[in-house]
Design an enzyme around this catalytic site. Structure first.
Site, short mmCIF file in Angstrom:
data_model
loop_
_atom_site.label_atom_id
_atom_site.label_comp_id
_atom_site.label_asym_id
_atom_site.label_seq_id
_atom_site.Cartn_x
_atom_site.Cartn_y
_atom_site.Cartn_z
N HIS A 516 46.81 13.28 32.19
CA HIS A 516 45.60 13.18 31.37
C HIS A 516 44.44 12.64 32.21
CE1 HIS A 516 43.37 11.94 27.59
NE2 HIS A 516 42.85 11.08 28.46
N GLU A 517 44.67 11.54 32.91
CA GLU A 517 43.58 10.94 33.69
C GLU A 517 43.15 11.87 34.84
OE1 GLU A 517 42.17 8.70 32.26
OE2 GLU A 517 43.74 7.87 30.98
N HIS A 520 40.91 14.61 33.69
CA HIS A 520 39.53 14.20 33.40
C HIS A 520 38.58 14.54 34.55
CE1 HIS A 520 39.33 12.49 29.50
NE2 HIS A 520 40.17 11.50 29.72
N GLU A 577 38.55 14.73 26.11
CA GLU A 577 39.85 14.11 25.86
C GLU A 577 40.90 15.15 25.49
OE1 GLU A 577 40.52 11.16 26.63
OE2 GLU A 577 38.47 10.52 27.01
N ASP A 581 44.28 15.89 27.35
CA ASP A 581 45.60 15.84 26.70
C ASP A 581 46.38 17.12 26.97
OD1 ASP A 581 45.30 13.33 25.62
OD2 ASP A 581 44.75 14.03 23.61
ZN LIG Z 1 41.00 10.23 28.38
#
Ligand SMILES: [Zn+2]
Length: 677
Positions: A516-517, A520, A577, A581
């Site tokens: 997830h990070e 980003h 986000e 995800d």
């Molecule tokens: Zn996030």
């Protein structure tokens, strides 16, 4: 305490403190693998078809046994871990330590806990600040007063701080942004539906009540109306959250004289001098139109009304360290009315949270010394490497990307820095004055200390060793201007991670968090920054368009989801986000299958290894919340409601359909499956 986040991409929006000692001890003594399997099993509801509602299948057992406690807005796995451990954090604060910074944290906590002393002092500790507001005679004197209020953490009119120079990510410059509201978002001032109108009436009544508590006899309806009207004018000038997601909309570096020309009525040189900022010539003005609106608002509002506005913000920002009547009144509006929280939490929890927010590294150091498990860091680094490898394969295989963009994307991926646990160098609190009998003064000095520390950065190079979260925090983040991924010690816990546990669960939890990070850096916002953290376009125009088309699919998908009642998820606000995800879980699954999953064939509790990766992900998000809290989150927060963080993702994945043998027309199998990464 709210931690103000600028351009950080965090995993979840609650900021919670978590000591490690208790949970590591409990988990280890309970034989990790078996306990982990039992926890997974107990959280599930096998009567639900996973292809119909995967979140209910994975979390149904947990949800049924975990209603929202009266003193919470939401109750989920994040809060559960936090709560089990708050007692340990409290013990550390209530135990004498030899470390000087830790003693200061204990003193801060003790003063916060001394409610009879706080009650006995009444509003006396605010008198000097109130007198300064009373003494305002003309608009010419605003710069000094506003600088003083900002130092106390009273966010009036606008925000001013040091920030990374977006064109040169190794440097820091002055930065000014919209601000000065009390309600959670500009829309709360502007919407015309009955609920919003009611809420504004309740807000005005609250402002009136607080002003009346401050000065018996004061607090007229007209004063509250003046505050509302002034804030509404500022709200009209604000740029909305969705537009702000494009970094170009807030990138306006200019000379100080140019800012001065936008707001002729407010002297910026005097403000900067009063704030104690180093001299500077250039400043990023995030929203120039807001500055014009601010100037108009200041020019058309009477001095008396401005004073009322400042008084209100001062008392609101100080409420947690004022007598109980103030604290309860502010809680009643901002927590009960806005977020559905019925009761105040116990005082010790508030004081622990605040100590962590304002002296976090003094406290975090004690946690790490006592309780950071030796296996977490090497395990995490191994997963990070595995996930970066599959991300590179994903970039290399993306059919919609040109070679030019692909090369640049890989360069950015290679430059991502991983940080796990806690800072190499702890923050120095030697200059911080903490008194055991001065709760409000401690809070004000703590805020002023952090502000001085921030403003001193103007004109200085970026310190890439700093962390934006404290070590006990149960969360994670990506920083686009530093191109790093960060996992505080606090999140390296079940249900995210446990040493020696079934690797499928660790990949579905912590692994997907890493993915997830990492994603980003390549979401709708992060993709505008290069590997060094500079705001620089490295996409060809055609590739940028292809990205937007794919991202729009995700935005449309999530826009269909209902948060609470008539409040829907805003697919554009939550786009980054949701992209993270979706990318994160896919990367974690691929990394698992290429790593420990390549040889793992075991069926545990009737679940195959692939199925357990999916369950591991969904169970991180088990959560009950009040409808008000969900409504507030949908209006202001870039994260989707937790149910969709599970279902929205798996329904886009053919791997999920295959793992659970779902029919093509099952609700968890989207006909128009979206995919960016
Ligand atoms: Zn996030």
């Amino acid at each position: 305490m709210k931690l103000t986040q600028y351009r950080l991409h965090v995993l979840a929006f609650t900021f919670v403190s978590l000591p490690l000692a208790g949970i590591l001890a409990t988990a280890q003594s309970a034989a990790p693998p078996r306990a982990a399997a039992a926890a997974m099993r107990d959280a599930m509801d096998r009567t639900i078809d996973p292809c119909t509602n995967f979140y209910a299948f994975a979390c149904g057992g947990w949800l049924a046994h975990n209603p929202v406690p009266a003193d919470r807005q939401r109750w989920g796995r994040f809060q559960e871990v936090q709560d089990r451990n708050y007692a340990v954090l409290r013990r550390i604060l209530e135990t004498k330590g030899s470390d000087a910074d830790r003693r200061k944290a204990s003193d801060y906590y003790a003063a916060c806990m001394a409610e009879p002393a706080i009650d006995a002092k009444g509003v006396m500790p605010l008198q000097a600040d109130l007198a300064q507001i009373d003494g305002l005679k003309s608009r010419d004197e605003l710069p000094e007063l506003v600088a003083r209020l900002h130092a106390l953490g009273v966010n009036v009119l606008f925000r001013f701080r040091a920030d990374t120079d977006r064109r040169n990510a190794s440097a820091q410059i002055a930065d000014v942004d919209q601000g000065g509201l009390s309600l959670p978002d500009r829309e709360y001032y502007l919407k015309t539906d009955a609920r919003s109108v009611d809420l504004r009436d309740t807000y005005a009544a609250h402002v009136q009540r607080m002003l009346g508590l401050l000065r018996p006899g004061a607090g007229r309806a007209a004063e509250a109306a003046a505050v509302s009207a002034f804030e509404r004018t500022l709200a009209e000038g604000e740029l909305d959250r969705v537009k702000r997601r494009d970094p170009a909309t807030t990138d306006h570096q200019m000379r100080l004289e140019q800012l001065q020309a936008l707001t002729p009525g407010f002297d910026w040189k005097r403000y900067a001098a009063a704030a104690g900022a180093p001299a500077f010539q250039r400043i990023n003005v995030n929203v120039p139109d807001f500055m014009k609106a601010l100037d108009r608002a200041l020019g058309s509002t009477s001095i008396d009304d401005l004073k009322t506005y400042f008084r209100w913000h001062l008392v609101h920002a100080s409420a947690s360290m004022l007598p109980k009547t103030f604290e309860e009144a502010d809680f009643d509006f901002f927590n009960r009315t806005l977020a559905g929280q019925q009761e105040q939490p116990p005082r010790w929890r508030e004081c622990v949270v605040q100590t962590d927010a304002l002296m976090g590294e003094a406290l975090g150091k004690a946690f790490v010394e006592e309780a950071f498990g030796p296996q977490a860091k090497p395990d995490m680094l191994k997963m990070v490497r595995a996930i970066k490898t599959v991300m590179k394969q994903d970039i290399d295989a993306a059919p919609w990307m040109s070679e030019e963009t692909r090369r640049a994307a890989n360069r950015k991926l290679e430059a991502v820095v991983d940080r796990i646990g806690y800072p190499d160098k702890w923050r120095d609190y030697r200059a911080r004055v903490v008194a055991r009998d001065d709760a409000l003064g401690n809070m004000q000095r703590a805020r002023a200390f952090e502000r001085r520390r921030n403003l001193a950065k103007i004109g200085r190079p970026v310190d890439r060793g700093e962390w934006d979260m404290t070590p006990p925090t149960v969360n994670a983040y990506y920083s686009p201007d530093r191109n790093n991924i960060n996992f505080p010690a606090g999140i390296l816990q079940p249900p995210f991670y446990l040493a020696g546990r079934d690797a499928a669960l660790n990949y579905g939890g912590a692994g997907a968090v890493i993915g997830h990070e990492l994603t980003h850096g390549f979401d709708d916002e992060g993709r505008h920054y290069d590997g060094q953290g500079n705001l620089r376009e490295w996409w060809t125009e055609a590739d940028g368009k292809a990205f937007e088309t794919r991202a729009s699919c995700i935005a449309d998908q999530y826009s269909e989801y209902v948060a609470a009642g008539d409040a829907k998820i805003n697919g554009r606000l939550t786009l980054g986000e949701n992209v993270a995800d979706n990318g994160g879980l896919r990367l974690a699954l691929l990394a698992y299958l290429a790593g420990p999953g390549a040889t793992e064939k075991s069926v545990i509790d009737g679940l195959t290894p692939e199925q357990r990766v999916f369950v591991g992900w969904a169970q991180v998000w088990c959560e009950n919340a009040t409808p008000e809290a969900e409504r507030l989150k949908a209006a202001t927060n870039p994260h989707s409601s937790n149910m969709y963080r599970a279902n929205g993702v798996v329904s886009n994945m053919p791997e999920f359909q295959k793992a659970f043998s779902c029919r093509g027309d099952a609700p968890m199998v989207r006909q128009n499956a979206c995919r960016v990464w």
